[in-house]
Scaffold this active site. Structure first.
Site, PDB file in Angstrom:
ATOM      1  CE1 TYR A  32       1.136  -0.378   4.388  1.00 43.97           C
ATOM      2  CE2 TYR A  32       0.132   1.796   4.391  1.00 43.97           C
ATOM      3  CZ  TYR A  32       0.930   0.855   4.995  1.00 43.97           C
ATOM      4  OH  TYR A  32       1.531   1.133   6.191  1.00 43.97           O
ATOM      5  NE  ARG A  51       6.786   4.455   0.362  1.00 39.05           N
ATOM      6  CZ  ARG A  51       6.525   5.248   1.393  1.00 39.05           C
ATOM      7  NH1 ARG A  51       7.490   5.550   2.259  1.00 39.05           N
ATOM      8  NH2 ARG A  51       5.320   5.745   1.570  1.00 39.05           N
ATOM      9  NE  ARG A  99      -5.903 -19.767   4.791  1.00 42.26           N
ATOM     10  CZ  ARG A  99      -4.755 -20.377   5.098  1.00 42.26           C
ATOM     11  NH1 ARG A  99      -4.469 -21.553   4.597  1.00 42.26           N
ATOM     12  NH2 ARG A  99      -3.884 -19.783   5.896  1.00 42.26           N
ATOM     13  CG  HIS A 101       0.770 -20.536   2.954  1.00 44.95           C
ATOM     14  ND1 HIS A 101      -0.394 -21.122   3.359  1.00 44.95           N
ATOM     15  CD2 HIS A 101       1.373 -20.080   4.081  1.00 44.95           C
ATOM     16  CE1 HIS A 101      -0.502 -21.024   4.670  1.00 44.95           C
ATOM     17  NE2 HIS A 101       0.562 -20.391   5.138  1.00 44.95           N
ATOM     18  CE  LYS A 146       3.214   3.299   3.167  1.00 43.57           C
ATOM     19  NZ  LYS A 146       3.315   3.358   4.624  1.00 43.57           N
ATOM     20  CD  GLU A 178      10.525   1.647   9.989  1.00 41.70           C
ATOM     21  OE1 GLU A 178      10.270   2.615   9.262  1.00 41.70           O
ATOM     22  OE2 GLU A 178      10.314   0.468   9.655  1.00 41.70           O
ATOM     23  CG  LEU A 202       8.383   2.508   4.472  1.00 40.30           C
ATOM     24  CD1 LEU A 202       7.986   1.220   3.760  1.00 40.30           C
ATOM     25  CD2 LEU A 202       7.154   3.317   4.822  1.00 40.30           C
TER      26      LEU A 202
END
Ligand code: PMP
Length: 287
Positions: A32, A51, A99, A101, A146, A178, A202
């Site tokens: 995101y 990014r 479902r 992985h 992110k 961070e 990040l």
């Protein structure tokens, strides 16, 4: 009710639906961005889109849109949203599938764009600074992505809420990485320091802006690992993020930072940041 974008359609938020088999929902398998918008102009849009590309590469997901397409989608959301200032949340997940992985063979990514209200920190907070705590950084080793799978950040952030503080600063093997939702700068012996970009944090868009402004304003600065002892002895500690902008940390683990008030370099940087924002808002990108 804001207008959102979902997989090629613009529609009211309340009408937006995705499959319960979406891998974003099942696995947090997505990435995101949050792009601030000031006076209806996206701030550092190209950097956010770059990014996003790096995050998509990091999870091996093909970007469903070109930068031009993203820009058009974001502009349309801004136009339809209320408010001069907004935070555009956009997310791409690996889409819905059985479902398992392992990546599904053929799957359409889910693209979602949501306008949020953007409320810069209140003046009182800028003037008083905020309290923070520290905690061991127990996240994975790809904090440069992110990712929507934010459970460790959620748990770490909640520690500060439980302690009545604004942020949790993260320490990995004795070094500052961070915050749970921000980057961290410290001032030591008059020099502005930030951890170097790596897989452990990040690469913040605001982090880059602050370093550019430090350069432009002749503030001595360096990016290098910051030891926990330096953090605790720092004259100033700052948080940066698209929503927090630049905020001073004035109490760390219950101890005052410096004299317990936002320091002189913070005040200089905060003013420079506001000036810069206004310059961008008038449509004149600097330097
Ligand atoms: N680190 C983390 C973990 C974050 O969640 C954020 C905010 N998204 C940042 C740093 C700051 O990044 P930016 O300046 O791009 O908002």
């Amino acid at each position: 009710m804001p207008t959102i974008h979902l997989n090629g359609q613009f529609l009211p938020l309340e009408e937006a639906r995705i499959s319960v088999m979406d891998r974003g929902f099942l696995f947090g398998d997505g990435v995101y961005e949050v792009i601030p918008v000031y006076s209806r102009r996206p701030f550092r849009l190209h950097e956010h889109l770059a990014r996003l590309q790096a995050s998509l590469d990091g999870i091996r997901l093909t970007n469903p849109h070109t930068p031009r397409e993203w820009e058009n989608l974001v502009v349309r959301i801004i136009e339809q949203a209320e408010g001069e200032d907004q935070g555009i949340y956009l997310q791409v997940t690996r889409g819905a599938g059985p479902r398992d992985h392992a990546f599904p063979k053929e799957v359409q990514p889910t693209v979602f764009i949501l306008p949020l209200a953007l409320i810069p920190p209140a003046r009182e907070l800028v003037e008083s600074g905020v309290a923070a705590i520290t905690a061991p950084d127990n996240r994975w080793l790809r904090c440069d992505i992110k990712a929507t799978s934010l459970l460790p950040n959620v748990l770490l952030r909640q520690l500060s809420v439980d302690a009545g503080c604004a942020e949790t600063l993260l320490l990995r093997e004795g070094f500052l990485s961070e915050g749970s939702a921000s980057n961290v700068f410290v001032v030591a012996e008059g020099v502005l320091l930030a951890p170097p970009k790596s897989n452990l944090m990040l690469p913040g868009i605001t982090y880059d802006v602050v370093l550019e402004l430090a350069r432009a304003h002749g503030i001595a600065h360096a990016t290098r690992p910051i030891h926990e002892n330096e953090l605790r002895a720092a004259e100033e500690v700052w948080l940066t993020s698209s929503t927090k902008e630049v905020l001073a940390v004035t109490t760390l683990d219950g101890q005052p930072v410096g004299d317990g008030r936002p320091g002189p370099l913070f005040r200089k940087m905060h003013a420079a940041y506001q000036d810069y924002k206004h310059t961008v808002m008038r449509g004149k990108e600097i330097a």
